[in-house]
Design an enzyme around this catalytic site. Structure first.
Site, short mmCIF file in Angstrom:
data_model
loop_
_atom_site.label_atom_id
_atom_site.label_comp_id
_atom_site.label_asym_id
_atom_site.label_seq_id
_atom_site.Cartn_x
_atom_site.Cartn_y
_atom_site.Cartn_z
N LYS A 1 0.85 -1.19 0.00
CA LYS A 1 0.00 0.00 0.00
C LYS A 1 0.88 1.24 0.00
O LYS A 1 1.71 1.43 0.89
CB LYS A 1 -0.91 0.04 1.23
CG LYS A 1 -1.78 1.30 1.29
CD LYS A 1 -2.82 1.22 2.37
CE LYS A 1 -2.35 1.73 3.69
NZ LYS A 1 -2.36 3.20 3.82
N THR B 1 -11.43 5.52 10.86
CA THR B 1 -11.37 4.90 12.20
C THR B 1 -10.87 5.89 13.25
O THR B 1 -11.02 5.65 14.44
CB THR B 1 -10.48 3.64 12.20
OG1 THR B 1 -9.26 3.94 11.52
CG2 THR B 1 -11.15 2.48 11.53
N LYS C 1 -7.37 8.30 -1.01
CA LYS C 1 -8.64 8.77 -0.40
C LYS C 1 -9.14 10.03 -1.12
O LYS C 1 -9.29 11.11 -0.53
CB LYS C 1 -8.48 9.02 1.09
CG LYS C 1 -8.10 7.76 1.88
CD LYS C 1 -8.18 7.97 3.37
CE LYS C 1 -7.84 6.72 4.16
NZ LYS C 1 -6.43 6.35 4.12
N ARG D 1 3.01 -0.99 11.02
CA ARG D 1 4.03 -1.04 12.05
C ARG D 1 4.37 -2.41 12.62
O ARG D 1 5.55 -2.66 12.91
CB ARG D 1 3.68 -0.04 13.17
CG ARG D 1 3.95 1.39 12.72
CD ARG D 1 3.22 2.40 13.55
NE ARG D 1 1.77 2.31 13.34
CZ ARG D 1 0.88 3.09 13.94
NH1 ARG D 1 1.29 4.00 14.80
NH2 ARG D 1 -0.40 2.97 13.68
N ASP E 1 -13.48 15.13 -3.89
CA ASP E 1 -13.56 16.43 -4.55
C ASP E 1 -14.85 16.44 -5.37
O ASP E 1 -15.67 15.52 -5.25
CB ASP E 1 -12.31 16.66 -5.44
CG ASP E 1 -11.94 18.14 -5.57
OD1 ASP E 1 -12.86 18.95 -5.81
OD2 ASP E 1 -10.76 18.47 -5.42
N ASP F 1 -3.45 4.45 -1.85
CA ASP F 1 -4.39 4.94 -0.83
C ASP F 1 -4.39 6.46 -0.81
O ASP F 1 -3.79 7.08 0.04
CB ASP F 1 -3.95 4.36 0.53
CG ASP F 1 -4.97 4.59 1.62
OD1 ASP F 1 -6.13 4.93 1.30
OD2 ASP F 1 -4.62 4.44 2.80
O1 C5P Z 1 0.91 0.76 11.24
P1 C5P Z 1 -0.51 0.33 11.08
O2 C5P Z 1 -0.66 -1.18 10.91
O3 C5P Z 1 -1.42 0.88 12.16
O4 C5P Z 1 -0.94 0.97 9.69
C1 C5P Z 1 -2.25 0.90 9.21
C2 C5P Z 1 -2.33 1.55 7.86
O5 C5P Z 1 -3.69 1.58 7.49
C3 C5P Z 1 -1.86 2.99 7.81
O6 C5P Z 1 -1.31 3.20 6.51
C4 C5P Z 1 -3.12 3.81 8.00
O7 C5P Z 1 -3.06 5.06 7.36
C5 C5P Z 1 -4.12 2.92 7.29
N1 C5P Z 1 -5.50 3.11 7.72
C6 C5P Z 1 -5.92 2.96 9.03
N2 C5P Z 1 -7.24 3.16 9.34
C7 C5P Z 1 -8.10 3.53 8.38
C8 C5P Z 1 -7.69 3.65 7.05
C9 C5P Z 1 -6.35 3.44 6.75
O8 C5P Z 1 -5.14 2.62 9.92
N3 C5P Z 1 -9.37 3.69 8.67
#
Ligand code: C5P
Length: 235
Positions: free
Chosen positions: A36, A122, A65, A213, A68, A63
């Site tokens: 991603k 979220t 998002k 992460r 517009d 991604d």
């Molecule tokens: O590091 P982590 O596993 O928390 O990363 C989650 C990824 O998913 C990040 O790129 C974050 O921007 C994305 N994301 C999220 N919640 C959302 C939409 C996207 O955590 N609702």
């Protein structure tokens, strides 16, 4: 019943530089299929970075998002259709017309691309929805925006794994559902609040889990990714 296709792992490549990004991909190795690319790397390095990732054999989830007026979003989808991208996000809150125009541009220029609508971020809680004058519960708003998106012809949704069950109950197994906020047992939640393990998310009907992460910060990112894939394959 979950979809018969096994749930797949998407690595959220949330790193600052292209050097760090490619070093991480080298460490993980070629067992990884999906990457991603988000706003951080895309705004820094642009479409060429997406091409470089795809040239290395990865499938790209872009991604961005998008949100517009319908014409602008449709033109952005048209531009992105020239890139090797398989999944692309846009905000359901842009409204039915924006979603329909985006889907028409997809069908005209890139029929193999799948659009994913982001319903309620979220990071939003109910007080924040109230501040936007939205008086529904989060779950009702997610369902409402999901319905708007799917009625506009959008192929899938991004949602919290905790929303999988109500969305699958309402919309069945045809929409693609992608879930971030995934934490293997024993790994830090970071700031994510509504989390699920890879196994639980796959069992609840996720088609793709997005993990950042827990892999990027692991001592051994390749082993962390392999452990997640093993968990998914048990479902
Ligand atoms: O590091 P982590 O596993 O928390 O990363 C989650 C990824 O998913 C990040 O790129 C974050 O921007 C994305 N994301 C999220 N919640 C959302 C939409 C996207 O955590 N609702």
């Amino acid at each position: 019943m979950p979809d018969q296709n096994p749930c797949k792992l998407i690595l959220a490549l949330d790193l600052e530089t292209r050097e760090e990004a490619f070093a991480m991909l080298d460490r993980i190795g070629d067992s990884l299929e999906w990457v991603k690319v988000g706003l951080q790397l895309f705004t820094a390095y642009g479409p060429d970075f997406v091409r470089e990732i795809a040239d290395r054999g990865y499938k790209v989830f872009l991604d961005l998002k998008l949100f517009d007026i319908p014409n602008t979003v449709a033109k952005a989808v048209q531009s992105i259709s020239k890139l090797p991208v398989e999944l692309l996000t846009l905000h359901a809150s842009g409204g039915g017309e924006m979603l329909e125009w985006a889907n028409k541009a997809r069908a005209d220029y890139s029929p193999n691309l799948n659009l994913l609508a982001v319903t309620v971020l979220t990071s939003m809680d109910e007080p924040q929805l109230r501040s936007l004058n939205v008086h529904a519960t989060t779950e009702a708003q997610v369902k409402h925006l999901a319905s708007l998106s799917l009625n506009a012809g959008i192929q899938g949704l991004v949602c919290s794994s905790l929303e999988l069950a109500p969305l699958r109950a309402r919309f069945g197994y045809e929409p693609i559902i992608v879930t971030p906020g995934i934490r293997p047992k024993g790994s830090s939640a970071d700031e994510q609040k509504r989390i699920m393990t890879p196994h639980a998310a796959a069992a609840a009907g996720s088609n793709y889990i997005v993990v950042g992460r827990p892999i990027l910060k692991a001592d051994d990112p390749a082993a962390a990714a392999a452990a997640i894939r093993a968990e998914l394959s048990e479902v």
